[in-house]
Scaffold this active site. Structure first.
Site, PDB file in Angstrom:
ATOM      1  N   ASN A 121      77.624  37.517 -22.055  1.00 34.80           N
ATOM      2  CA  ASN A 121      76.729  38.679 -22.050  1.00 34.80           C
ATOM      3  C   ASN A 121      75.521  38.546 -22.961  1.00 34.80           C
ATOM      4  OD1 ASN A 121      78.475  40.097 -20.325  1.00 34.80           O
ATOM      5  ND2 ASN A 121      79.628  40.980 -22.020  1.00 34.80           N
TER       6      ASN A 121
ATOM      7  N   ARG B  19      75.959  43.764 -11.434  1.00 31.23           N
ATOM      8  CA  ARG B  19      76.540  42.804 -12.380  1.00 31.23           C
ATOM      9  C   ARG B  19      77.067  43.505 -13.625  1.00 31.23           C
ATOM     10  NH1 ARG B  19      73.955  39.812 -16.739  1.00 31.23           N
ATOM     11  NH2 ARG B  19      75.283  38.046 -17.312  1.00 31.23           N
TER      12      ARG B  19
ATOM     13  N   HIS C 268      80.790  43.291 -15.140  1.00 26.90           N
ATOM     14  CA  HIS C 268      81.090  42.858 -16.497  1.00 26.90           C
ATOM     15  C   HIS C 268      81.854  43.918 -17.275  1.00 26.90           C
ATOM     16  CE1 HIS C 268      78.524  39.101 -17.274  1.00 26.90           C
ATOM     17  NE2 HIS C 268      78.685  39.235 -15.961  1.00 26.90           N
TER      18      HIS C 268
ATOM     19  N   HIS D  53      75.938  37.839  -4.925  1.00 25.69           N
ATOM     20  CA  HIS D  53      74.885  36.848  -5.141  1.00 25.69           C
ATOM     21  C   HIS D  53      73.994  36.695  -3.917  1.00 25.69           C
ATOM     22  CE1 HIS D  53      76.861  34.597  -8.762  1.00 25.69           C
ATOM     23  NE2 HIS D  53      76.391  35.795  -9.065  1.00 25.69           N
TER      24      HIS D  53
END
Length: 354
Positions: free
Chosen positions: A97, A65, A69, A196
């Protein structure tokens, strides 16, 4: 590939389509980039990630992740790692975030180990990318030869983080738009959503689905009723902000079960279930294909992770090789590195749509 916060309402932001961010035309990324200058870099990163994951299995998903990001905001340049300074507004406090990024200290630990072996050679951006691939392998997922040679940015962009990172409540149209900005297509969207397949999310991001979807006072109709009751047990309305598994079947393993869950209305986030439950969507046959053949999913995940890792990279003489991942070099010499640490919130586990 967070990934992918405050509450869902605080996360609400408009994806501004600034035009597709192209892959760097002059990028000379190569899996053997550090063959002569830091030949052990992969094994060093793997050792740190493996040791951390033994104590905290969730960290594997968190590192993927963190890479996501980073890449969705001005490219894969480690800008997400930069702390606030007099001249830099950190992306770590952007709405998707803030109080949620995990793995910052792990990256610093990796950087320390790599610097000891090969000082001033390996970028923080490459460390993030390597840690993501290694996390996939340790989670039971595919491996791939990571193209290397990225350099680190000299700045961050909080506003762009607020604009570009997709949210858990996005419908399919908004998800596609967010990915198109990055030059990623529909197959990339579905494949990267497969991240996920493991990890956790906080209850805050599904409460509306469980109790008051779209202000109706009823649950999201795309949720399986048995799964709905299970989620309500974990996430009572007005109760504690507990953690819930993305995948109720194999929560710590990268596999095709994520897509099988979507087929039976057991996607955790709205943005997950949108991939299968949007009427007539071109994502449905992709979900079906990935669900029926894990190798097909793994091959697509590998290709999309490499594609994402090439977004907007800095190469050659652009950017720099940071000495410390949280500060650009001219700032690094002004601080006591031993005292610098990225703070990780006790509310870890919150997510964007990926």
């Amino acid at each position: 590939m967070k990934s992918f916060h405050l509450t869902v309402t605080a996360l609400c932001c408009v994806v501004v389509v600034l035009g597709v961010l192209p892959l760097s035309l002059d990028a000379q990324l190569d899996p053997s980039f550090y063959r002569d200058t830091c030949p052990r870099v992969h094994s060093i990163v793997r050792e740190v990630v493996r040791n951390v994951s033994k104590k905290d299995p969730r960290m594997l998903a968190s590192l993927i992740r963190l890479h996501f990001h980073d890449c969705f905001v001005q490219g894969c340049d480690a800008s997400v790692l930069l702390n606030n300074t007099a001249t830099i507004e950190s992306e770590q406090q952007a709405l998707p975030n803030n109080n949620s990024l995990r793995g910052l200290d792990v990256v610093n630990d990796i950087k320390t180990a790599v610097e000891k072996a090969c000082p001033g050679v390996v970028s923080c951006a490459d460390i993030l990318t390597l840690a993501s691939e290694i996390s996939s392998v340790l989670g039971g997922g595919p491996d791939w030869k990571v193209p290397l040679g990225r350099r680190d940015s000299l700045t961050a962009n909080r506003n762009l983080a607020n604009q570009n990172l997709p949210a858990p409540f996005f419908n399919l149209s908004r998800l596609k738009s967010a990915f198109a900005v990055q030059g990623l297509d529909t197959t990339d969207l579905v494949a990267l959503s497969g991240a996920h397949t493991f990890g956790r999310a906080h209850c805050n991001f599904i409460l509306d689905r469980l109790y008051n979807f779209s202000g109706t006072g009823k649950p999201d109709p795309t949720l399986d009723t048995t799964y709905l009751q299970q989620l309500r047990q974990i996430c009572p309305n007005g109760g504690p902000n507990n953690l819930v598994n993305f995948d109720p079947v194999t929560p710590d393993k990268i596999d095709r079960v994520y897509f099988s869950n979507l087929q039976v209305k057991k996607g955790l986030l709205q943005s997950d279930q949108e991939l299968f439950s949007t009427p007539g969507a071109d994502t449905i046959p992709i979900v079906n294909r990935f669900s029926s053949d894990q190798k097909v999913f793994f091959d697509a995940f590998e290709a999309s992770m490499i594609k994402m890792g090439n977004i907007g990279v800095l190469t050659g003489k652009k950017g720099e090789i940071r000495k410390h991942c949280n500060f650009v070099n001219k700032k690094s010499v002004e601080v006591d590195i031993a005292s610098v640490a990225s703070e990780e919130s006790s509310t870890e586990g919150m997510v964007t749509s990926i």
